[in-house]
Design a protein around this motif. Structure first.
Motif, short mmCIF file in Angstrom:
data_model
loop_
_atom_site.label_atom_id
_atom_site.label_comp_id
_atom_site.label_asym_id
_atom_site.label_seq_id
_atom_site.Cartn_x
_atom_site.Cartn_y
_atom_site.Cartn_z
N SER A 37 -19.13 -25.17 -4.61
CA SER A 37 -20.16 -23.83 -4.11
C SER A 37 -20.35 -22.92 -5.20
CB SER A 37 -19.58 -23.16 -2.98
OG SER A 37 -18.22 -22.57 -3.33
N ALA A 38 -21.46 -22.37 -5.43
CA ALA A 38 -21.65 -21.55 -6.60
C ALA A 38 -20.88 -20.28 -6.52
CB ALA A 38 -23.24 -21.00 -6.63
N LYS A 39 -20.36 -19.92 -7.55
CA LYS A 39 -19.52 -18.66 -7.79
C LYS A 39 -20.10 -17.87 -8.70
CE LYS A 39 -15.13 -21.16 -7.19
NZ LYS A 39 -13.90 -21.55 -7.59
N VAL A 40 -19.54 -16.53 -8.54
CA VAL A 40 -20.20 -15.33 -9.31
C VAL A 40 -19.06 -14.59 -10.16
CG1 VAL A 40 -21.14 -12.98 -8.87
CG2 VAL A 40 -21.85 -14.76 -7.27
N CYS A 41 -19.45 -14.26 -11.31
CA CYS A 41 -18.59 -13.63 -12.10
C CYS A 41 -18.93 -12.14 -12.67
CB CYS A 41 -18.38 -14.54 -13.50
SG CYS A 41 -17.51 -14.06 -14.73
N THR A 42 -17.96 -11.49 -12.92
CA THR A 42 -18.42 -10.16 -13.65
C THR A 42 -17.33 -9.85 -14.74
OG1 THR A 42 -19.04 -7.76 -13.08
CG2 THR A 42 -16.98 -8.57 -12.00
N PHE A 76 -24.07 -14.19 -13.16
CA PHE A 76 -23.12 -13.27 -13.71
C PHE A 76 -23.66 -12.01 -13.55
CE2 PHE A 76 -22.82 -17.63 -15.53
CZ PHE A 76 -21.63 -17.83 -15.91
N TYR A 77 -22.64 -10.81 -13.59
CA TYR A 77 -23.11 -9.53 -13.48
C TYR A 77 -22.26 -8.77 -14.51
CZ TYR A 77 -25.26 -10.34 -9.10
OH TYR A 77 -26.00 -10.87 -8.06
N VAL A 78 -23.02 -7.97 -15.68
CA VAL A 78 -22.42 -7.22 -16.64
C VAL A 78 -22.98 -5.96 -16.71
CG1 VAL A 78 -24.19 -8.29 -18.32
CG2 VAL A 78 -21.79 -7.47 -19.20
N GLY A 79 -22.01 -4.96 -17.10
CA GLY A 79 -22.50 -3.66 -17.52
C GLY A 79 -23.09 -3.60 -18.73
N TYR A 80 -23.37 -2.27 -19.18
CA TYR A 80 -23.99 -1.90 -20.55
C TYR A 80 -23.30 -0.64 -21.32
CZ TYR A 80 -26.49 1.73 -17.91
OH TYR A 80 -26.55 2.89 -16.99
N GLN A 81 -22.25 -0.35 -20.79
CA GLN A 81 -21.66 0.76 -21.41
C GLN A 81 -21.02 0.70 -22.76
OE1 GLN A 81 -21.66 0.76 -18.03
NE2 GLN A 81 -23.17 2.53 -18.51
N GLY A 82 -20.58 -0.64 -23.37
CA GLY A 82 -19.80 -0.53 -24.69
C GLY A 82 -19.94 -2.09 -25.35
N GLY A 83 -19.19 -2.12 -26.26
CA GLY A 83 -19.33 -3.33 -27.13
C GLY A 83 -18.91 -4.80 -26.24
N PHE A 84 -17.98 -4.56 -25.42
CA PHE A 84 -17.78 -5.96 -24.68
C PHE A 84 -18.87 -6.33 -23.80
CE2 PHE A 84 -15.80 -8.17 -20.91
CZ PHE A 84 -15.25 -9.23 -21.54
N ASP A 85 -19.34 -5.32 -23.01
CA ASP A 85 -20.74 -5.57 -22.18
C ASP A 85 -21.88 -6.10 -23.02
OD1 ASP A 85 -19.31 -4.57 -20.20
OD2 ASP A 85 -20.32 -2.63 -20.22
N TYR A 117 -27.92 -14.29 -15.01
CA TYR A 117 -27.16 -12.89 -15.51
C TYR A 117 -28.24 -11.79 -15.24
CZ TYR A 117 -29.51 -12.21 -19.89
OH TYR A 117 -30.18 -11.79 -20.88
N SER A 118 -27.22 -10.78 -14.76
CA SER A 118 -28.33 -9.24 -14.51
C SER A 118 -27.35 -8.58 -15.26
CB SER A 118 -28.29 -8.98 -13.28
OG SER A 118 -29.36 -9.82 -12.55
N VAL A 119 -27.98 -7.48 -16.02
CA VAL A 119 -27.22 -6.10 -16.43
C VAL A 119 -27.39 -5.32 -15.48
CG1 VAL A 119 -27.17 -4.39 -18.43
CG2 VAL A 119 -27.72 -6.81 -19.03
N VAL A 120 -26.45 -4.95 -14.89
CA VAL A 120 -26.27 -3.96 -13.52
C VAL A 120 -26.29 -2.38 -14.05
CG1 VAL A 120 -25.21 -3.15 -11.44
CG2 VAL A 120 -25.07 -5.50 -12.40
N LEU A 121 -27.26 -1.78 -13.94
CA LEU A 121 -27.48 -0.33 -14.42
C LEU A 121 -26.67 0.70 -13.60
CD1 LEU A 121 -31.24 -0.30 -15.15
CD2 LEU A 121 -29.36 -0.74 -16.94
N ASN A 178 -19.16 -0.40 -10.69
CA ASN A 178 -18.05 -1.12 -10.92
C ASN A 178 -17.40 -1.74 -9.89
OD1 ASN A 178 -18.71 -0.84 -13.75
ND2 ASN A 178 -16.87 0.24 -14.02
N LEU A 179 -17.21 -1.07 -8.73
CA LEU A 179 -16.78 -1.28 -7.30
C LEU A 179 -17.46 -2.29 -6.78
CD1 LEU A 179 -15.24 1.85 -6.12
CD2 LEU A 179 -13.97 -0.26 -7.04
N MET A 180 -18.90 -2.25 -6.74
CA MET A 180 -19.84 -3.19 -6.13
C MET A 180 -19.85 -4.48 -7.18
SD MET A 180 -22.97 -0.48 -6.01
CE MET A 180 -23.88 -0.92 -4.48
N MET A 181 -19.74 -4.36 -8.40
CA MET A 181 -19.81 -5.64 -8.98
C MET A 181 -18.48 -6.41 -8.93
SD MET A 181 -21.17 -4.02 -12.78
CE MET A 181 -20.33 -5.59 -13.80
N ILE A 182 -17.32 -5.87 -8.63
CA ILE A 182 -16.08 -6.48 -8.09
C ILE A 182 -16.35 -7.25 -6.80
CG2 ILE A 182 -13.74 -6.13 -7.23
CD1 ILE A 182 -13.63 -4.12 -9.50
#
Length: 156
Positions: A2-7, A38-47, A66-70, A107-111
């Motif tokens: 089954s498909a999986k989701v990563c953040t 995939f869900y990723v933030g946008y606050q820093g270098g890792f993102d 993938y989506s950048v979650v604002l 961040n809690l939503m992404m988790i």
């Protein structure tokens, strides 16, 4: 499978030297573990690094998304604003969260949305806080800081 989701959560000053490890990890997640979202933030270098790698990987793996979650809606765009928001999402409900708490809520939503959490956490701070929350929720954790692969309480 089954498909999986990563953040992702990581330090804003993540070194560029981990980029090959990040790419290898993302490739393994896609090819061997069925991750396609995939869900990723946008606050820093890792993102930023994650976003670039995911954008590149969509060329090879057309089935992934993938989506950048604002955490905040972008301010009114003008001629000077050339930011590309085409790969972003703004989760329902964040508009009523006080600004002081909105990044934590996002961040809690992404988790909650994710099965796997890839981190670059080498010290305390915001990224470490959310890595710990994800661990307590039983999410798969991959910490690139220590080159660990799939360390968690349950197998993939």
């Amino acid at each position: 499978m089954s498909a999986k989701v990563c953040t992702f959560f990581g330090h804003k000053d993540t070194p560029q030297s981990i980029r090959p490890i990040l790419n290898d990890t993302l490739t393994e997640l896609i090819e061997k573990h069925g991750v396609d979202t995939f869900y990723v933030g946008y606050q820093g270098g890792f993102d930023s690094m994650v976003r670039k790698e995911l954008k590149n990987l969509t060329e090879k793996y057309s089935h992934i998304k993938y989506s950048v979650v604002l955490a905040y809606l972008p301010k009114k765009r003008d001629e000077v604003d050339i930011a590309d928001y085409s790969d972003t999402v703004y989760p329902d409900g964040l508009e009523v969260v006080p600004p002081r708490f909105v990044i934590d809520k996002r961040n809690l939503m992404m988790i909650e949305w994710s099965d796997i959490v890839v981190t670059y956490v080498c010290r305390s701070g915001g990224a470490a806080k959310f890595k710990e929350i994800a661990e307590k929720k039983g999410k798969q954790i991959i910490n690139l800081c220590y080159k660990q692969s799939f360390s968690s309480k349950k197998p993939l």
